[in-house]
Write an enzyme that holds these catalytic residues in place. Structure first.
Site, PDB file in Angstrom:
ATOM      1  N   GLN A  90       0.855  -1.196   0.000  1.00 39.83           N
ATOM      2  CA  GLN A  90       0.000   0.000   0.000  1.00 39.83           C
ATOM      3  C   GLN A  90       0.883   1.236   0.000  1.00 39.83           C
ATOM      4  O   GLN A  90       0.403   2.348  -0.142  1.00 39.83           O
ATOM      5  CB  GLN A  90      -0.874   0.020   1.258  1.00 39.83           C
ATOM      6  CG  GLN A  90      -1.821  -1.156   1.362  1.00 39.83           C
ATOM      7  CD  GLN A  90      -2.431  -1.234   2.759  1.00 39.83           C
ATOM      8  OE1 GLN A  90      -3.441  -0.599   3.037  1.00 39.83           O
ATOM      9  NE2 GLN A  90      -1.816  -1.996   3.642  1.00 39.83           N
ATOM     10  N   HIS A 108      -1.516   1.483  -4.166  1.00 37.85           N
ATOM     11  CA  HIS A 108      -1.933   2.889  -4.039  1.00 37.85           C
ATOM     12  C   HIS A 108      -1.055   3.863  -4.833  1.00 37.85           C
ATOM     13  O   HIS A 108      -1.068   5.050  -4.568  1.00 37.85           O
ATOM     14  CB  HIS A 108      -1.960   3.287  -2.550  1.00 37.85           C
ATOM     15  CG  HIS A 108      -2.988   2.521  -1.760  1.00 37.85           C
ATOM     16  ND1 HIS A 108      -2.998   2.452  -0.394  1.00 37.85           N
ATOM     17  CD2 HIS A 108      -4.052   1.777  -2.174  1.00 37.85           C
ATOM     18  CE1 HIS A 108      -4.019   1.699   0.007  1.00 37.85           C
ATOM     19  NE2 HIS A 108      -4.659   1.273  -1.050  1.00 37.85           N
ATOM     20  N   THR A 182       0.501  -2.799   8.766  1.00 33.37           N
ATOM     21  CA  THR A 182      -0.653  -2.035   8.275  1.00 33.37           C
ATOM     22  C   THR A 182      -1.768  -2.134   9.302  1.00 33.37           C
ATOM     23  O   THR A 182      -2.005  -3.197   9.866  1.00 33.37           O
ATOM     24  CB  THR A 182      -1.146  -2.512   6.891  1.00 33.37           C
ATOM     25  OG1 THR A 182      -2.429  -1.914   6.621  1.00 33.37           O
ATOM     26  CG2 THR A 182      -1.255  -4.013   6.772  1.00 33.37           C
TER      27      THR A 182
HETATM   28  N1  APR Z   1       6.959  -2.213  12.329  1.00 30.09           N
HETATM   29  C1  APR Z   1       5.769  -2.765  11.995  1.00 30.09           C
HETATM   30  N2  APR Z   1       4.605  -2.109  12.090  1.00 30.09           N
HETATM   31  C2  APR Z   1       4.644  -0.855  12.563  1.00 30.09           C
HETATM   32  C3  APR Z   1       5.851  -0.217  12.933  1.00 30.09           C
HETATM   33  C4  APR Z   1       7.048  -0.955  12.786  1.00 30.09           C
HETATM   34  N3  APR Z   1       8.227  -0.439  13.104  1.00 30.09           N
HETATM   35  N4  APR Z   1       5.542   1.041  13.339  1.00 30.09           N
HETATM   36  C5  APR Z   1       4.207   1.172  13.224  1.00 30.09           C
HETATM   37  N5  APR Z   1       3.656   0.034  12.758  1.00 30.09           N
HETATM   38  C6  APR Z   1       2.266  -0.292  12.444  1.00 30.09           C
HETATM   39  C7  APR Z   1       1.221   0.432  13.273  1.00 30.09           C
HETATM   40  O1  APR Z   1       0.989  -0.270  14.483  1.00 30.09           O
HETATM   41  C8  APR Z   1       0.001   0.410  12.338  1.00 30.09           C
HETATM   42  O2  APR Z   1      -0.802  -0.734  12.566  1.00 30.09           O
HETATM   43  O3  APR Z   1       2.027   0.108  11.120  1.00 30.09           O
HETATM   44  C9  APR Z   1       0.642   0.340  10.948  1.00 30.09           C
HETATM   45  C10 APR Z   1       0.482   1.583  10.106  1.00 30.09           C
HETATM   46  O4  APR Z   1      -0.865   1.855   9.896  1.00 30.09           O
HETATM   47  P1  APR Z   1      -1.346   3.108   9.026  1.00 30.09           P
HETATM   48  O5  APR Z   1      -0.622   4.323   9.477  1.00 30.09           O
HETATM   49  O6  APR Z   1      -2.821   3.122   9.074  1.00 30.09           O
HETATM   50  O7  APR Z   1      -0.791   2.770   7.555  1.00 30.09           O
HETATM   51  P2  APR Z   1      -1.395   1.796   6.463  1.00 30.09           P
HETATM   52  O8  APR Z   1      -2.152   0.683   7.087  1.00 30.09           O
HETATM   53  O9  APR Z   1      -0.293   1.459   5.542  1.00 30.09           O
HETATM   54  O10 APR Z   1      -2.400   2.756   5.730  1.00 30.09           O
HETATM   55  C11 APR Z   1      -3.113   2.292   4.613  1.00 30.09           C
HETATM   56  O11 APR Z   1      -4.013   4.452   4.292  1.00 30.09           O
HETATM   57  O12 APR Z   1      -4.052   6.750   4.046  1.00 30.09           O
HETATM   58  C12 APR Z   1      -3.859   5.574   3.452  1.00 30.09           C
HETATM   59  O13 APR Z   1      -3.022   5.415   1.334  1.00 30.09           O
HETATM   60  C13 APR Z   1      -2.595   5.396   2.668  1.00 30.09           C
HETATM   61  O14 APR Z   1      -1.616   3.314   1.954  1.00 30.09           O
HETATM   62  C14 APR Z   1      -2.109   4.034   3.062  1.00 30.09           C
HETATM   63  C15 APR Z   1      -3.354   3.396   3.650  1.00 30.09           C
END
Ligand code: APR
Length: 238
Positions: A90, A108, A182
């Site tokens: 993503q 994305h 994620t």
């Molecule tokens: N290692 C693993 N996971 C981690 C770490 C790490 N060091 N640091 C944070 N996280 C986790 C968090 O706990 C959270 O569950 O990464 C996740 C990030 O979540 P989001 O910020 O919601 O990102 P994501 O899931 O990729 O978002 C999806 O949302 O806005 C849109 O287009 C954007 O592609 C993105 C989509």
């Protein structure tokens, strides 16, 4: 691809790049705490104030030039030695490619690419119109060869996810599914694991609880780099 190798579909989110120094979107210090996604990453935002959107992605590109793949990206790339690995990400960063992953599907879009606002299919585009600009800036007035304003090659909120069908096929064909970093808040990506075969184990590496609870998901609660070590140990034991 070696057909004897087990197939692993890897779905990644912002958490896989967190240890490289890139911000995630939600949670503490998340980008969506600082910026309003409706302003900087939605199709309505683009139509209303394209300058703001361009400036947000110019900033992201600048940051991307400064960071490097971390141990988790490298471990995912390294798995290609023993497995047939496809990464569905993503993320709009290029850290999987820079770590050496050869099969990366960007659900994305990609921050380092742009395309005409109005492509050959009117508001849609053909892959041939996508331009790799690396870490350069794009500003209002910068035009594509067809004379149309350049826009980020990003799937904005409010737009369809064109690569979703391909992603479903990859998950459906996998022997193992691995999800890394994620929050599983954003659909359709968050529902992808449901296409995994009933006998295919699904692992999730994330230090926190995520938005989806499903008994078929084995949650490894760790940062991505440590989580990859734990996941690989488990695979070796099987
Ligand atoms: N290692 C693993 N996971 C981690 C770490 C790490 N060091 N640091 C944070 N996280 C986790 C968090 O706990 C959270 O569950 O990464 C996740 C990030 O979540 P989001 O910020 O919601 O990102 P994501 O899931 O990729 O978002 C999806 O949302 O806005 C849109 O287009 C954007 O592609 C993105 C989509």
């Amino acid at each position: 691809m070696d057909s004897r190798k087990l197939k692993i579909a890897v779905l990644t989110g912002a958490g896989v790049s967190a240890e490289s120094g890139l911000s995630t979107f939600r949670g503490n210090n998340g980008l969506w705490g600082e910026y309003d996604p409706q302003e900087v990453a939605s199709i309505e935002g683009w139509r209303r104030e394209p300058e703001l959107v361009l400036s947000f992605y110019n900033g992201l590109r600048k940051q991307l030039a400064k960071v490097k793949p971390n141990a988790a990206h490298l471990a995912i790339a390294e798995m290609e030695k023993d497995f047939s690995v496809t990464v569905i990400t993503q993320n709009v960063d290029n850290l999987h490619e820079r770590a050496g992953s050869t099969w990366v599907l960007h659900l994305h879009g990609e921050a380092t690419k742009v395309r005409p606002e109005n492509g050959v299919y009117d508001r849609n585009f053909s892959e041939a119109e996508v331009i790799d600009i690396g870490y350069e800036e794009v500003n209002l007035g910068d035009k594509a060869p067809n004379g149309s304003q350049l826009r980020p090659h990003i799937v904005f909120f409010g737009e369809a996810v064109p690569k979703m069908e391909r992603a479903i096929d990859i998950v459906d064909e996998a022997d193992i599914m691995l999800i890394v970093g994620t929050s599983l808040n954003v659909y359709p990506a968050a529902g992808l694991y449901r296409y995994a075969r009933a006998d295919a184990p699904v692992y999730l590496i994330d230090p926190e609880e995520v938005a989806v609870r499903d008994p078929r998901i084995t949650h490894i609660r760790a940062l991505a780099s440590r989580g990859m070590e734990i996941f690989l140990e488990r695979l070796r034991r099987k």
